[in-house]
Design an enzyme around this catalytic site. Structure first.
Site, mmCIF file in Angstrom:
data_model
loop_
_atom_site.group_PDB
_atom_site.id
_atom_site.type_symbol
_atom_site.label_atom_id
_atom_site.label_comp_id
_atom_site.label_asym_id
_atom_site.label_seq_id
_atom_site.Cartn_x
_atom_site.Cartn_y
_atom_site.Cartn_z
ATOM 1 N N HIS A 1 28.897 47.227 70.623
ATOM 2 C CA HIS A 1 28.846 47.618 69.224
ATOM 3 C C HIS A 1 29.417 49.016 69.086
ATOM 4 C CE1 HIS A 1 27.252 48.245 65.195
ATOM 5 N NE2 HIS A 1 27.160 46.931 65.135
ATOM 6 N N HIS B 1 34.105 41.078 64.259
ATOM 7 C CA HIS B 1 33.052 41.433 63.289
ATOM 8 C C HIS B 1 32.165 40.182 63.120
ATOM 9 C CE1 HIS B 1 31.091 43.483 60.095
ATOM 10 N NE2 HIS B 1 32.042 43.547 59.185
ATOM 11 N N ASP C 1 25.003 39.093 66.831
ATOM 12 C CA ASP C 1 25.638 37.775 66.879
ATOM 13 C C ASP C 1 25.283 36.974 68.120
ATOM 14 O OD1 ASP C 1 27.113 37.966 64.467
ATOM 15 O OD2 ASP C 1 28.392 39.443 65.435
HETATM 16 C C1 LIG Z 1 31.954 45.269 68.667
HETATM 17 C C2 LIG Z 1 33.201 45.857 69.317
HETATM 18 C C3 LIG Z 1 34.437 45.416 68.500
HETATM 19 C C4 LIG Z 1 33.101 47.389 69.302
HETATM 20 O O1 LIG Z 1 34.316 47.873 69.708
HETATM 21 P P1 LIG Z 1 34.567 49.425 70.033
HETATM 22 O O2 LIG Z 1 33.574 50.284 69.368
HETATM 23 O O3 LIG Z 1 36.003 49.662 69.738
HETATM 24 O O4 LIG Z 1 34.214 49.522 71.570
HETATM 25 P P2 LIG Z 1 35.251 49.451 72.766
HETATM 26 O O5 LIG Z 1 36.037 48.187 72.657
HETATM 27 O O6 LIG Z 1 36.025 50.733 72.803
HETATM 28 O O7 LIG Z 1 34.268 49.362 74.009
HETATM 29 C C5 LIG Z 1 33.806 50.470 74.776
HETATM 30 C C6 LIG Z 1 33.722 50.060 76.223
HETATM 31 O O8 LIG Z 1 32.744 49.018 76.379
HETATM 32 C C7 LIG Z 1 33.348 47.807 76.836
HETATM 33 N N1 LIG Z 1 32.884 46.695 76.019
HETATM 34 C C8 LIG Z 1 32.569 46.749 74.693
HETATM 35 N N2 LIG Z 1 32.220 45.537 74.265
HETATM 36 C C9 LIG Z 1 32.300 44.709 75.329
HETATM 37 C C10 LIG Z 1 32.068 43.324 75.479
HETATM 38 N N3 LIG Z 1 31.690 42.584 74.458
HETATM 39 N N4 LIG Z 1 32.260 42.782 76.684
HETATM 40 C C11 LIG Z 1 32.663 43.555 77.730
HETATM 41 N N5 LIG Z 1 32.894 44.876 77.637
HETATM 42 C C12 LIG Z 1 32.717 45.434 76.445
HETATM 43 C C13 LIG Z 1 34.842 47.973 76.594
HETATM 44 O O9 LIG Z 1 35.624 47.211 77.479
HETATM 45 C C14 LIG Z 1 35.043 49.455 76.765
HETATM 46 O O10 LIG Z 1 35.111 49.720 78.140
HETATM 47 P P3 LIG Z 1 36.190 50.805 78.728
HETATM 48 O O11 LIG Z 1 35.596 52.117 78.335
HETATM 49 O O12 LIG Z 1 36.166 50.541 80.195
HETATM 50 O O13 LIG Z 1 37.494 50.520 78.062
HETATM 51 C C15 LIG Z 1 33.324 45.403 70.781
HETATM 52 O O14 LIG Z 1 32.147 45.757 71.489
HETATM 53 C C16 LIG Z 1 33.611 43.922 70.897
HETATM 54 O O15 LIG Z 1 34.766 43.492 70.799
HETATM 55 N N6 LIG Z 1 32.539 43.067 71.108
HETATM 56 C C17 LIG Z 1 32.695 41.645 71.150
HETATM 57 C C18 LIG Z 1 32.791 41.085 69.738
HETATM 58 C C19 LIG Z 1 31.456 41.113 69.020
HETATM 59 O O16 LIG Z 1 30.447 40.685 69.537
HETATM 60 N N7 LIG Z 1 31.508 41.586 67.771
HETATM 61 C C20 LIG Z 1 30.339 41.610 66.909
HETATM 62 C C21 LIG Z 1 29.889 42.999 66.613
HETATM 63 S S1 LIG Z 1 28.369 43.004 65.727
#
Ligand SMILES: CC(C)(COP(=O)(O)OP(=O)(O)OC[C@H]1O[C@@H](n2cnc3c(N)ncnc32)[C@H](O)[C@@H]1OP(=O)(O)O)[C@@H](O)C(=O)NCCC(=O)NCCS
Length: 415
Positions: free
Chosen positions: A295, A256, A351
């Site tokens: 996201h 987050h 971010d």
């Molecule tokens: C923001 C976040 C937690 C959302 O999580 P979520 O809604 O649960 O999304 P998921 O983790 O299920 O991701 C969906 C797909 O996109 C991919 N993906 C999502 N974010 C990614 C990232 N930052 N880097 C690489 N791949 C990513 C996932 O691996 C997943 O792929 P799959 O279908 O092959 O498993 C996630 O994108 C993340 O961890 N991002 C990095 C942390 C970040 O920047 N957070 C700030 C948010 S404002």
């Protein structure tokens, strides 16, 4: 140097040209309870409540506060005015705004009873968000009105906290640097004074304006994890300080608000634009998520990143080290978006570029997530109070999948 307002205006133009769409009022409708929706793990797509505070359209990349486009607010408004908008649902008149600002000015200084805690708590040894969480909790103990759960009293607490979070975070920053906290200067905008209280230096007008925009852009964002945490706590008719402490705790995590700090670690770890390809290849091979991308809601380019990207470029021009981080970031963005943009809807989020902006202002990375909190306290407060007006305690269900009818075996007889 291009004028900041012009940079934001162009960012908006580009966003709506690329998506070939502008916010459409017919897309928002009221609901009838009970509502039917398909819910994924992590409460994905679950509907928690109706709200007039803010609207996020993930597929289109729109972010609206109380009907106003955040691109326009970034270009034309201030954080103080945006905070009023979120709390009261409309832009203030001149008189209302003067009164609101006077109140914020009055509340900016911390009560003197907090001083021994600033001196004795292990603030330097802990995560800056841990310090913020603890100090906000202490501010609650020092507030005689903290347990008044009326809408009026809780709104007053939120205004107090919008005014005081910058002072608390400024104090944490100074203590971590081995310096004495600085008293607020209410003659300055909240954004300018916030930078001064963190760094000990008077910011340039450009830095102050860019910080103002950062605070506007981070103020509210639907039912994100920290906002939901705040709302859940207040739905038991607890108190606003407990709600805000819950929000801080949730925002701290790297999935987050903690991602902005993690992004800078990533960019520094890569170290050179020439090493981006190799780093990304390795990262993909290890199935690591790239911080600052992806996201739950946005499956298009995050509109906040659209504004912060050119602002990061602008501020990075003054320091070759920051420029290098910016060049690494741009290259990484091209790789990630090229690989996962169309395929998975993974684009830079808020971010990704904010860390470069703060680093260019001379702010320590440990303070990046607390900066997010200084802004998001507005959304936590606005949505918690909105929900309070029609409160029903949050109580979702789980699905029990464990065993039933397990026989109780006395401890002496267990293997
Ligand atoms: C923001 C976040 C937690 C959302 O999580 P979520 O809604 O649960 O999304 P998921 O983790 O299920 O991701 C969906 C797909 O996109 C991919 N993906 C999502 N974010 C990614 C990232 N930052 N880097 C690489 N791949 C990513 C996932 O691996 C997943 O792929 P799959 O279908 O092959 O498993 C996630 O994108 C993340 O961890 N991002 C990095 C942390 C970040 O920047 N957070 C700030 C948010 S404002």
């Amino acid at each position: 140097m291009p004028h900041i307002e012009e940079i934001v205006r162009k960012a908006k133009e580009k966003a709506y040209q690329e998506t070939d769409s502008e916010p459409d009022p017919s897309l928002t409708t009221a609901i009838q309870w009970p509502v039917t929706c398909e819910i994924g793990p992590g409460l994905e797509d679950a509907i928690t409540c109706e709200s007039k505070v803010g609207y996020v359209n993930g597929p289109k990349g729109w972010l609206i506060y109380c009907g106003l486009d955040t691109f326009d607010l970034s270009q034309k408004s201030s954080f103080e005015e945006t905070a009023y908008l979120l709390l009261y649902g409309k832009l203030p008149t001149l008189k209302e705004f003067e009164d609101f600002k006077a109140k914020l000015s009055k509340y900016r200084a911390l009560p003197s009873e907090i001083e021994p805690y600033l001196e004795r708590l292990p603030i330097r040894e802990n995560h800056a968000m841990t310090g913020l969480r603890t100090l906000v909790s202490i501010l609650g103990m020092l507030d005689p009105d903290a347990d008044d759960t009326s809408v009026e009293a809780q709104t007053e607490v939120v205004i107090k906290m919008i005014a005081r979070f910058p002072t608390v975070v400024g104090a944490i920053s100074r203590i971590r640097a081995g310096e004495k906290p600085l008293a607020p200067d209410p003659s300055q905008s909240l954004a300018a004074d916030f930078i001064r209280m963190m760094t000990g230096k008077q910011p340039s007008p450009d830095d102050a304006r860019v910080m103002d925009i950062c605070l506007i852009l981070h103020a509210d964002h639907g039912i994100n994890a920290s906002t939901f945490a705040s709302m859940v706590v207040n739905s038991s008719m607890s108190d606003m300080y407990s709600s805000l402490v819950a929000g801080i705790g949730s925002l701290k995590g790297p999935l987050h608000g903690g991602a902005n700090e993690a992004v800078l670690h990533t960019l520094e770890e890569i170290g050179d634009p020439a090493k981006v390809d190799g780093w990304y290849e390795e990262s993909r091979a290890k199935k690591r998520k790239v911080m600052g991308f992806g996201h739950r809601v946005y499956k298009a380019y995050d509109p906040r990143a659209r504004v912060l990207h050119p602002l990061a470029e602008l501020l990075s021009q003054r320091d070759p080290e920051i420029r290098k981080l910016y060049d690494i970031a741009e290259k990484l963005e091209k790789l990630v978006v090229g690989d996962l943009g169309a395929k998975k809807g993974v684009f830079p989020n808020v971010d990704f570029y904010s860390g470069i902006v703060y680093a260019a202002m001379g702010i320590d990375k440990a303070m990046f997530t607390p900066i997010f909190a200084v802004s998001r306290v507005t959304g936590w407060g606005a949505r918690t109070i909105e929900y309070l007006k029609n409160n029903r305690i949050f109580r979702p269900q789980d699905v029990y999948v464990g065993p039933l009818r397990v026989e109780y075996v006395p401890i002496q007889e267990r293997g």
